[in-house]
Design a protein around this motif. Structure first.
Motif, PDB file in Angstrom:
ATOM      1  N   HIS A   1      -4.367  -0.937  -3.872  1.00 44.57           N
ATOM      2  CA  HIS A   1      -4.779   0.467  -3.760  1.00 44.57           C
ATOM      3  C   HIS A   1      -6.006   0.771  -4.603  1.00 44.57           C
ATOM      4  CE1 HIS A   1      -0.170   1.286  -3.054  1.00 44.57           C
ATOM      5  NE2 HIS A   1      -0.672   0.390  -2.235  1.00 44.57           N
TER       6      HIS A   1
ATOM      7  N   HIS B   1       6.001  -3.551   1.778  1.00 41.17           N
ATOM      8  CA  HIS B   1       6.637  -2.266   2.131  1.00 41.17           C
ATOM      9  C   HIS B   1       7.062  -2.163   3.590  1.00 41.17           C
ATOM     10  CE1 HIS B   1       6.308  -0.284  -1.740  1.00 41.17           C
ATOM     11  NE2 HIS B   1       5.108  -0.821  -1.870  1.00 41.17           N
TER      12      HIS B   1
ATOM     13  N   SER C   1      -2.673   5.273  -0.019  1.00 41.33           N
ATOM     14  CA  SER C   1      -1.714   5.073  -1.112  1.00 41.33           C
ATOM     15  C   SER C   1      -2.396   5.175  -2.478  1.00 41.33           C
ATOM     16  CB  SER C   1      -1.059   3.696  -0.989  1.00 41.33           C
ATOM     17  OG  SER C   1      -0.502   3.524   0.295  1.00 41.33           O
TER      18      SER C   1
ATOM     19  N   CYS D   1      -2.343  -0.360   3.365  1.00 38.95           N
ATOM     20  CA  CYS D   1      -1.662   0.604   2.490  1.00 38.95           C
ATOM     21  C   CYS D   1      -1.889   2.059   2.874  1.00 38.95           C
ATOM     22  CB  CYS D   1      -2.066   0.362   1.032  1.00 38.95           C
ATOM     23  SG  CYS D   1      -1.520  -1.234   0.422  1.00 38.95           S
TER      24      CYS D   1
ATOM     25  N   ASP E   1      -3.009  -4.500  -0.924  1.00 42.06           N
ATOM     26  CA  ASP E   1      -1.894  -4.357  -1.876  1.00 42.06           C
ATOM     27  C   ASP E   1      -2.129  -3.428  -3.049  1.00 42.06           C
ATOM     28  OD1 ASP E   1       0.688  -5.104  -3.218  1.00 42.06           O
ATOM     29  OD2 ASP E   1      -0.670  -6.010  -4.662  1.00 42.06           O
TER      30      ASP E   1
ATOM     31  N   TYR F   1       5.799   2.639   4.559  1.00 42.46           N
ATOM     32  CA  TYR F   1       6.490   2.519   3.274  1.00 42.46           C
ATOM     33  C   TYR F   1       7.951   2.874   3.509  1.00 42.46           C
ATOM     34  CZ  TYR F   1       2.212   1.654   0.709  1.00 42.46           C
ATOM     35  OH  TYR F   1       1.059   1.077   0.238  1.00 42.46           O
TER      36      TYR F   1
ATOM     37  N   ASP G   1       1.367  -3.120   4.398  1.00 43.02           N
ATOM     38  CA  ASP G   1       1.830  -1.779   4.031  1.00 43.02           C
ATOM     39  C   ASP G   1       1.416  -0.747   5.090  1.00 43.02           C
ATOM     40  OD1 ASP G   1       2.973  -2.958   1.839  1.00 43.02           O
ATOM     41  OD2 ASP G   1       1.812  -1.872   0.340  1.00 43.02           O
TER      42      ASP G   1
END
Ligand code: FE
Ligand code: CA
Length: 537
Positions: A431, A258, A464, A175, A429, A206, A203
């Motif tokens: 964050h 994402h 993120s 992320c 996932d 994004y 991720d």
């Protein structure tokens, strides 16, 4: 349990790096002092006379290595002299790219060399499967096109299949929203960690458009076609901190949503009003661009179906099962296209799946066959049951994670529980950082305990944002399988494995508003051999 606990700081600074040699400034540093790149050896797939001249240095997106085996590693680069231009600013013809692998950073002891062809329909990327290397060793690698030389990367092969390593260190991360912040975490990961591999849980990009108020901006609107996905990867891969993390370690990469579209499920777009046929065309473009930009030992995808789940072994100490919980999943339950919701009967549907039947069979077979001391499951969404509501009697769950797919989760927990094994689930996932006991019966978050059969470590994001921090801090107090939660900090997790224990250190950066950060270890947990569940170190 004390949520949000932050023990005394163990501050380290990238400025004192052991790995400072991995200079990332183009064309300078030790590359200049090393032995000259060999010009005369190796098959030239494009004859010298046909080689088009490049307008500028093509290594703007860095280089990378990945998917280590005992005898080899994948070496990656993509030629893009002008990364945001169509085709990366490359002339249309294929281009021959020379590569070298050496024992030493000065490239005096070359081990392997060759040439690969960068094809325009692969965005002039190359994936070299460099084989014939020794097991469990560090190597240095570089690329050359014409007079342009890449930076020098370090990589490491896996131990031999029959080896019994006493120790392995890995990191996991996920992320990295470009618009949410800078990648100081990657700088530190590159400079300060000594790792067998980085496990990337998804991720990497994004898909959204420009956020004008963000600290930095995407290059354009929401991405829908191949050229747009390529430009988005070019934006992310131009980041020098991210490049440094790839230069320093081999990566084992999987994806989450994402890389295609938020919360997609199989052929169903969630955020966007796309019909399945249009969405599958988009998915094919996204998967193609993912392959073009990752150091993976996988064939080029040719459509929307693309198997990326795979296994990596590190002697008899560690096996990593890398999963894909997006491509084969059934739709999120309870009519929700958002993450958080009130559970309905659908969460127990027997045909609901995150893995799909084929991947699930492959995964369970691999667990049965594994003889490793530790089995790590590198996957995306949180597996442990968690209510996000402060009232235990009125649970609110994340329908996008395993709480929305409880029947299949029960089967996975059973598969993980087979002795003798140390299963540890690694998750991205969300964050935020969590540590969970995975109990034999995980049907609710009410606090009823059964035997703990596995452990879940949830790593926070590189950058993120997590929007629910305060809500969750209140909510988890009554949930005894939750051993740790931290919802405001960013970074990555280092796992230090021996035959006796896995130690997980949660590394947090001081900020994502700048790439210049200090990093501290905010929490440490230990999982002991044959003793599922984590304890504070
Ligand atoms: Fe994310
Ligand atoms: Ca999502």
């Amino acid at each position: 349990m004390t949520p949000s606990r932050v023990p005394g700081p163990e501050v380290t600074r990238p400025a004192v790096s052991r790995r400072r040699f991995l200079g990332i400034t183009a064309g300078v540093g030790l590359a200049a002092a090393s032995a000259r790149f060999d010009r005369g050896v190796g098959p030239l797939l494009v004859r010298a006379g046909d080689q088009p001249a490049l307008p500028a240095r093509p290594f703007t997106l860095g280089i990378a290595s990945g998917d280590p085996l005992p005898d080899g590693v994948v070496l990656w680069t993509r030629l893009a002299p002008d990364p945001q231009a169509v085709g990366g600013g490359m002339p249309a013809p294929p281009v021959s790219v020379r590569w070298e692998v050496a024992h030493d950073e000065a490239f005096r002891r070359i081990v392997k060399r060759g040439a690969a062809t960068a094809e325009p329909d692969a965005a002039h990327s190359v994936h070299v499967d460099a084989r014939g290397l020794g097991a469990g060793r560090d190597y240095f690698y570089r690329f050359r096109v014409g007079d342009f030389e890449s930076d020098i990367g370090r990589t490491r092969t896996a131990p031999a299949a029959d080896a019994s390593p006493s120790r392995a260190r890995f990191a996991f991360a996920s992320c990295q929203s470009y618009q949410d912040g800078y990648y100081g975490a990657h700088r530190h990961l590159a400079a300060e960690e000594d790792l067998a591999a980085v496990l990337w849980l998804g991720d990497y990009i994004y898909e959204g458009g420009v956020s004008p108020s963000a600290v930095r901006q995407h290059e354009g609107p929401e991405i829908l076609d191949l050229e747009a996905y390529r430009r988005r990867y070019a934006t992310y891969k131009s980041d020098s901190e991210l490049q440094a993390a790839h230069l320093a370690h081999p990566w084992i990469v999987t994806w989450d949503d994402h890389e295609v579209d938020n919360n997609y499920a199989d052929d169903l777009a969630q955020r966007d009003d796309q019909n399945p046929a249009d969405f599958l065309a988009r998915r094919a473009a996204a998967y193609r661009a993912w392959w073009e930009h990752q150091p993976v030992r996988l064939p080029a995808p040719t459509g929307p179906d693309y198997k990326i789940y795979r296994r990596s072994s590190f002697g008899d100490l560690l096996t990593v099962h890398t999963l894909d919980t997006r491509q084969y999943r059934t739709n999120q339950p309870c009519g929700s296209s958002v993450d958080i919701g009130v559970p309905c009967a659908d969460v127990d549907a027997e045909d609901a799946t995150l893995l799909g039947a084929e991947q699930r069979r492959w995964f369970f077979d691999g667990l049965i066959d594994s003889t490793a001391r530790w089995d790590l499951v590198a996957q995306q969404v949180m597996m442990a049951p968690v209510s996000f509501a402060p009232e235990p009697a009125n649970p609110v769950i994340n329908l996008d994670q395993w709480d929305g797919y409880r029947h299949e989760r029960g089967a996975v927990i059973k598969a993980l529980a087979v002795e003798p094994r140390n299963p540890v689930v690694l998750t991205g996932d969300i964050h935020s950082s969590w540590v969970h006991d995975l109990d034999a019966e995980t049907s609710d978050a009410s606090g009823t305990r059964t035997e703990t059969v596995a452990t879940e470590l949830v790593g926070t994001s590189i950058s993120s944002e997590f929007p629910f921090s305060e809500v969750v801090t209140v909510a988890i107090g009554s949930q005894p399988t939750v051993k740790y939660f931290e919802g405001t900090r960013h970074g990555y997790v280092v796992g230090d494995l021996t035959r006796q224990e896995l130690r997980a250190d949660f590394r947090y950066v001081s900020s994502t508003a700048t790439p210049d950060v200090v990093v501290e270890t905010g929490a440490s947990f230990v999982v002991e051999d044959r003793k599922p569940g984590a304890q504070e170190a």
